[in-house]
Design a protein around this motif. Structure first.
Motif, mmCIF file in Angstrom:
data_model
loop_
_atom_site.group_PDB
_atom_site.id
_atom_site.type_symbol
_atom_site.label_atom_id
_atom_site.label_comp_id
_atom_site.label_asym_id
_atom_site.label_seq_id
_atom_site.Cartn_x
_atom_site.Cartn_y
_atom_site.Cartn_z
ATOM 1 N N ILE A 145 0.821 -1.210 0.000
ATOM 2 C CA ILE A 145 0.000 0.000 0.000
ATOM 3 C C ILE A 145 0.854 1.260 0.000
ATOM 4 C CG2 ILE A 145 -1.732 1.298 1.283
ATOM 5 C CD1 ILE A 145 -2.892 -1.388 2.227
ATOM 6 N N ARG A 146 1.785 1.358 0.934
ATOM 7 C CA ARG A 146 2.598 2.579 1.013
ATOM 8 C C ARG A 146 3.427 2.794 -0.258
ATOM 9 N NH1 ARG A 146 4.153 6.117 5.180
ATOM 10 N NH2 ARG A 146 6.302 6.893 5.099
ATOM 11 N N ARG A 151 4.685 5.677 -5.474
ATOM 12 C CA ARG A 151 4.852 5.659 -6.926
ATOM 13 C C ARG A 151 4.027 6.749 -7.602
ATOM 14 N NH1 ARG A 151 5.230 -0.031 -6.124
ATOM 15 N NH2 ARG A 151 2.982 -0.296 -6.399
ATOM 16 N N GLN A 152 2.898 7.140 -6.977
ATOM 17 C CA GLN A 152 2.113 8.238 -7.523
ATOM 18 C C GLN A 152 2.792 9.584 -7.252
ATOM 19 O OE1 GLN A 152 -0.838 7.904 -9.317
ATOM 20 N NE2 GLN A 152 -0.356 5.719 -9.240
ATOM 21 N N HIS A 153 3.311 9.726 -6.023
ATOM 22 C CA HIS A 153 3.987 10.974 -5.647
ATOM 23 C C HIS A 153 4.722 10.717 -4.342
ATOM 24 C CE1 HIS A 153 4.777 15.184 -4.854
ATOM 25 N NE2 HIS A 153 4.200 15.533 -5.983
ATOM 26 N N ASP A 154 5.964 11.201 -4.233
ATOM 27 C CA ASP A 154 6.743 10.889 -3.033
ATOM 28 C C ASP A 154 6.301 11.667 -1.805
ATOM 29 O OD1 ASP A 154 7.741 13.396 -3.591
ATOM 30 O OD2 ASP A 154 9.832 12.768 -3.845
ATOM 31 N N LYS A 155 5.318 12.568 -1.948
ATOM 32 C CA LYS A 155 4.763 13.297 -0.805
ATOM 33 C C LYS A 155 3.270 13.038 -0.666
ATOM 34 C CE LYS A 155 8.085 16.939 -1.899
ATOM 35 N NZ LYS A 155 8.495 16.239 -3.133
ATOM 36 N N PHE A 156 2.804 11.940 -1.205
ATOM 37 C CA PHE A 156 1.383 11.636 -1.242
ATOM 38 C C PHE A 156 0.757 11.778 0.148
ATOM 39 C CE2 PHE A 156 -2.450 9.161 -1.648
ATOM 40 C CZ PHE A 156 -2.816 9.296 -2.978
ATOM 41 N N SER A 157 -0.410 12.438 0.202
ATOM 42 C CA SER A 157 -1.044 12.720 1.498
ATOM 43 C C SER A 157 -2.558 12.723 1.372
ATOM 44 C CB SER A 157 -0.590 14.080 2.025
ATOM 45 O OG SER A 157 -1.380 14.489 3.131
ATOM 46 N N LEU A 205 1.068 0.895 11.540
ATOM 47 C CA LEU A 205 1.444 0.634 10.154
ATOM 48 C C LEU A 205 2.711 1.327 9.692
ATOM 49 C CD1 LEU A 205 -2.037 0.895 8.374
ATOM 50 C CD2 LEU A 205 -0.862 -1.169 9.180
ATOM 51 N N VAL A 206 3.029 2.496 10.261
ATOM 52 C CA VAL A 206 4.022 3.377 9.659
ATOM 53 C C VAL A 206 5.233 3.524 10.564
ATOM 54 C CG1 VAL A 206 4.421 5.670 8.690
ATOM 55 C CG2 VAL A 206 2.148 4.644 8.540
ATOM 56 N N ASP A 207 6.426 3.477 9.980
ATOM 57 C CA ASP A 207 7.656 3.700 10.740
ATOM 58 C C ASP A 207 7.623 5.081 11.390
ATOM 59 O OD1 ASP A 207 8.648 1.260 9.942
ATOM 60 O OD2 ASP A 207 9.677 2.065 8.183
ATOM 61 N N GLN A 208 7.771 5.116 12.699
ATOM 62 C CA GLN A 208 7.746 6.352 13.494
ATOM 63 C C GLN A 208 6.434 7.125 13.311
ATOM 64 O OE1 GLN A 208 11.369 8.277 12.091
ATOM 65 N NE2 GLN A 208 12.528 7.367 13.780
ATOM 66 N N PRO A 333 -2.621 14.215 13.947
ATOM 67 C CA PRO A 333 -3.756 13.359 14.200
ATOM 68 C C PRO A 333 -5.041 13.990 13.698
ATOM 69 C CG PRO A 333 -2.960 14.354 16.233
ATOM 70 C CD PRO A 333 -1.953 14.636 15.177
ATOM 71 N N GLY A 334 -5.904 13.154 13.125
ATOM 72 C CA GLY A 334 -7.139 13.643 12.582
ATOM 73 C C GLY A 334 -7.072 13.853 11.087
ATOM 74 N N ALA A 335 -5.866 13.809 10.503
ATOM 75 C CA ALA A 335 -5.729 13.906 9.054
ATOM 76 C C ALA A 335 -6.285 12.648 8.424
ATOM 77 C CB ALA A 335 -4.254 14.083 8.676
ATOM 78 N N PRO A 336 -6.600 12.662 7.122
ATOM 79 C CA PRO A 336 -7.156 11.483 6.468
ATOM 80 C C PRO A 336 -6.234 10.281 6.583
ATOM 81 C CG PRO A 336 -7.376 13.415 5.082
ATOM 82 C CD PRO A 336 -6.504 13.809 6.237
ATOM 83 N N ALA A 337 -6.794 9.093 6.305
ATOM 84 C CA ALA A 337 -6.068 7.866 6.551
ATOM 85 C C ALA A 337 -4.878 7.676 5.624
ATOM 86 C CB ALA A 337 -7.001 6.671 6.432
ATOM 87 N N ALA A 338 -4.962 8.172 4.392
ATOM 88 C CA ALA A 338 -3.873 7.947 3.433
ATOM 89 C C ALA A 338 -2.560 8.468 4.006
ATOM 90 C CB ALA A 338 -4.173 8.642 2.110
ATOM 91 N N ARG A 339 -1.548 7.605 4.068
ATOM 92 C CA ARG A 339 -0.288 7.966 4.676
ATOM 93 C C ARG A 339 0.870 7.528 3.784
ATOM 94 N NH1 ARG A 339 -0.877 9.695 9.674
ATOM 95 N NH2 ARG A 339 1.325 9.424 10.138
#
Length: 339
Positions: A145-146, A151-157, A205-208, A333-339
């Motif tokens: 997933i990550r 691959r779409q964008h290195d700052k995808f948010s 799910l995410v490192d740090q 915290p509270g930002a959308p799930a896409a990380r």
């Protein structure tokens, strides 16, 4: 005459059991109007055929949507990819419902108690969707997933989502919206729960706990670009077109039914092979456990409210979440799930 694929994707479910996509855990594109066009429905504004479809959906929800083919260890990646995309689809529609309810509250017109109940219920349902989209194993998230977002964008948010600005003030604001006073505490509890769940999912799910955007911020490598919303929509199979409000409702119900069948079949955290990860402290809280139990009922309540049902006929108690069947850069915290 057989419905076209577009008609099927924009229409209400016609059959009992799984009928989303071509097979269990497959995809359909989501079509939403361009923000800020509203998507909520006033009571009585659906056509008779659409009202019948909503009534059938709610009746099926009371009886149980049933199950489908269970997932085995070899299919876990397909399941969690389905949850990542479809869970975000449901979240996008919920954000639009939240934005419309917020507008009602700020205008101060109509039944303000009902507006507060709708707002609280929508936030409750979003809590459940954060758990659903974040139910992937760490290994599959990191392997599949990550990297797909990178691959779409290195700052995808997730903050790039075109529908997110309408709810940013609710999840980032330091002042609660001006709901009727006796509804403020329960709304704030649900907002706090979204933040807690988001932190827990990130820790799991995410490192740090850092999103791609947060990593770019720390590196000083960030700049706004007008194409980001289009990149985000493309990744999440989301189209923008002037669709009717009943079609938005139909798409929401189709996805909620698929989510309910998935959960009835596999559970929120499938116990398949080595699929289970350690649970972070943020997700061990009794409030989160209750939200997990309430995930499907909360979605059904949201479906009824989105279809124009009055809150006191949906919640059973006149409001609240009964049980049943950040930071200024937008990266906290509270930002959308896409990380």
């Amino acid at each position: 005459m057989r419905a076209t694929s577009t008609e099927a994707a924009l229409g209400f479910s016609r059959h009992r059991g799984w009928d989303f996509g071509d097979y269990p855990y497959s995809m359909e594109p989501l079509t939403l109007p361009h923000p800020p066009e509203p998507v909520t429905l006033a009571p009585g504004s659906l056509s008779p055929a659409a009202e019948d479809a909503v009534t059938r959906f709610l009746a099926e929800a009371r009886e149980g949507f049933g199950t489908t083919d269970p997932i085995d260890a070899a299919s876990l990646e397909r399941l969690f990819w389905f949850r990542w995309i479809i869970g975000h689809h449901v979240s996008f529609v919920i954000w639009r419902l939240i934005a419309d309810a917020l507008a009602d509250v700020h205008r101060g017109t109509g039944d303000q108690d009902a507006a507060a109940v709708r707002l609280t219920e929508y936030v409750r349902a979003y809590c459940g969707m954060l758990l659903y989209t974040g139910s992937s194993t760490r290994e599959i998230y990191q392997r599949t997933i990550r990297p797909s977002m990178y691959r779409q964008h290195d700052k995808f948010s997730g903050t790039w989502a075109p529908d997110y600005p309408g709810v940013r003030s609710l999840f980032r604001g330091r002042r609660p919206p001006p709901v009727v006073p006796h509804r403020t505490a329960e709304l704030l509890r649900e907002i706090a729960l979204t933040n807690q769940i988001h932190l827990g999912v990130a820790s799991k799910l995410v490192d740090q706990g850092r999103s791609l955007l947060q990593a770019a911020v720390l590196e000083g490598n960030i700049a706004s670009h007008r194409s980001w919303g289009a990149v985000f929509d493309c990744y999440f199979l989301t189209l923008r077109a002037p669709v009717a409000r009943k079609e938005v409702t139909a798409q929401l119900l189709r996805r909620q039914k698929a989510v309910a069948i998935d959960l009835a079949t596999n559970g929120l955290y499938p116990d398949v092979g080595d699929a289970l990860d350690p649970v972070p402290d943020e997700l061990r809280d009794p409030a989160v456990t209750e939200c997990e139990k309430d995930l499907i009922p909360a979605l059904v309540r949201t479906a009824a409210l989105a279809a124009g049902r009055a809150p006191d006929t949906v919640t059973g108690s006149g409001g609240g979440p009964p049980t049943g069947t950040g930071t200024d850069d937008g990266t906290g915290p509270g930002a959308p799930a896409a990380r």
